[in-house]
Write an enzyme that holds these catalytic residues in place. Structure first.
Site, short mmCIF file in Angstrom:
data_model
loop_
_atom_site.label_atom_id
_atom_site.label_comp_id
_atom_site.label_asym_id
_atom_site.label_seq_id
_atom_site.Cartn_x
_atom_site.Cartn_y
_atom_site.Cartn_z
N HIS A 82 0.86 -1.18 0.00
CA HIS A 82 0.00 0.00 0.00
C HIS A 82 0.89 1.23 0.00
O HIS A 82 1.72 1.40 0.89
CB HIS A 82 -0.93 0.02 1.22
CG HIS A 82 -1.83 1.23 1.24
ND1 HIS A 82 -3.07 1.24 0.64
CD2 HIS A 82 -1.65 2.48 1.75
CE1 HIS A 82 -3.62 2.43 0.80
NE2 HIS A 82 -2.78 3.20 1.47
N CYS A 83 0.74 2.08 -1.00
CA CYS A 83 1.58 3.26 -1.15
C CYS A 83 0.83 4.48 -0.63
O CYS A 83 -0.20 4.87 -1.18
CB CYS A 83 1.97 3.46 -2.62
SG CYS A 83 3.05 4.87 -2.88
N GLY A 84 1.36 5.08 0.44
CA GLY A 84 0.73 6.27 0.99
C GLY A 84 0.79 7.47 0.06
O GLY A 84 -0.11 8.31 0.04
#
Length: 423
Positions: A219-221
């Site tokens: 999951h890429c912020g």
């Protein structure tokens, strides 16, 4: 002169903080100040801040900070997306404000500069020939190079942020189950406890997005989105393009500064009027001092973009290697846990076998005791444990792995046909 030292110290501190934050966990930095700074930035500073807030404001203040942390770290939010757009917008504005006035220059042509439309309209009124007007439009379009490059970067950012990463739903779960078979090593047949759907191999339930994602990577912020089966290609393109963009900016500003040195004949003035020896070692401090005094904004931007380009190059190389071996970041951690567990099991078996052999040797009668010298040089049973091999069944070769990233399984006709048949 004090300003120059402030700028140098600022650059060194920035470099140290950036390297410590991103690379402090690397084995090469263990036991070094870089590792200590990394622990302080990622964990220690926040804990001290919580203690300070608790001491001053009590439990209400601490609960407020924890709720903000939950929103920022555990829930989907656009904070990092806004920061990205602010960084790229501010960087482009500062470059345009400080460097575009020197383009075209000694080493750079006008193609690298954005030209206002008023310049176009002012000239076109003097041109009546359609062919000349077409050439002028083409030349002025080429002068939008820098803005076009930034625009492509933002487009890739939007594609990665808002595209479907490969959400596993009731409508497509059977297709994903057939597309990714279980290896019965790190993936076994099970059901997602949250989605209540069969969990395809290589998928993972993201607790932040609250959905199962096929071929889940992470999951890429920064994207406020998961990186999965359908948008890994956009993410790789984003990293590569921004690396090239930062390198382009660094080199362009460097050429601007080199052009100013040439146009203002700084070397000639130093050697002729100030009797400075015409050698690199002698001229470098004077030229550096002159650049820091006259073009400090450009130098800070150049150093900033050079550091960011190195970080982006590292991230891109890491993810490109994962894609070419058909592995994800999530699977990398799974394999590490599996191999570590298997090593511990092998060592435990070897220790048990060695203990049994030692006990049986003690119980045997009439056997002369082993000399201390021989027992000292005897090979440890733990060294005879079998090496655990990573058996990645999804790695089908360089070209097939690359094809799977560029053309995801769920976008192919076979996947869609299977979906229509099942429906």
């Amino acid at each position: 002169m004090a300003v120059h030292w402030v700028l140098i110290c600022h650059g060194l501190v920035t470099l140290t903080v950036v390297v410590s934050f991103f690379c402090g966990q690397w084995p090469i930095f263990q036991g070094t100040p870089i590792s200590s700074i990394h622990r302080f930035i990622t964990f220690g500073a926040y804990q001290y801040f919580l203690k300070f807030v608790g001491a001053v404001f009590g439990d209400k203040g601490t609960n407020l900070i924890l709720s903000v942390e939950y929103y920022c770290c555990d829930r989907p939010n656009p904070i990092l997306q806004i920061i990205y757009l602010a960084i790229i917008g501010a960087t482009y504005y500062i470059i345009a404000k400080t460097s575009f006035s020197y383009i075209p220059g000694y080493y750079l042509s006008g193609i690298h500069r954005y030209v206002l439309r008023s310049e176009f309209s002012a000239v076109t009124q003097f041109l009546q020939n359609d062919y000349l007007l077409f050439l002028l439009r083409f030349c002025i379009f080429c002068r939008y190079t820098s803005m076009l490059a930034v625009g492509i970067g933002i487009l890739l950012f939007l594609l990665t942020s808002f595209s479907d990463p490969g959400t596993v739903k009731a409508e497509n779960v059977s297709q994903y189950l057939s597309a990714y078979p279980y290896d019965n090593i790190i993936y076994t047949e099970k059901e997602c406890s949250t989605c209540k759907l069969p969990k395809p191999a290589r998928s993972k339930h993201c607790s932040i997005c609250n959905r199962c994602v096929a071929r889940f990577d992470h999951h890429c912020g920064w994207m406020n989105n998961c990186i999965g089966e359908r948008n890994t290609r956009y993410f790789l393109a984003f990293l590569l393009w921004h690396f090239l963009l930062c390198m382009y900016g660094t080199i362009a500003i460097g050429l601007v500064l080199a052009g100013r040195l040439k146009e203002l004949r700084v070397v000639y003035i130093l050697t002729v009027y100030y009797d400075v020896d015409n050698s690199f070692g002698t001229l470098a401090p004077y030229i550096g001092q002159w650049l820091l005094g006259s073009y400090n904004s450009q130098i800070l931007l150049m150093v900033f973009m050079a550091i960011v380009s190195l970080l982006l190059a590292g991230f891109f190389a890491y993810h490109a290697n994962l894609c070419l071996t058909n592995t994800t970041t999530n699977e990398t951690f799974k394999w590490q846990d599996y191999i570590s567990w298997q090593k511990k099991l092998s060592e435990a078996r070897a220790s048990t076998a060695a203990l049994k052999a030692s006990i049986s040797g003690m119980n045997s009668e009439g056997k002369p005791p082993e000399s201390k010298c021989r027992s000292f040089f005897r090979r440890s049973p733990l060294e005879d444990t079998e090496a655990v091999v990573k058996n990645n069944v999804y790695d089908k070769g360089f070209f097939h792995n690359f094809y799977e990233v560029i053309f995801p399984v769920s976008t192919r006709a076979s996947f869609l046909q299977t979906k229509s048949k099942s429906s």
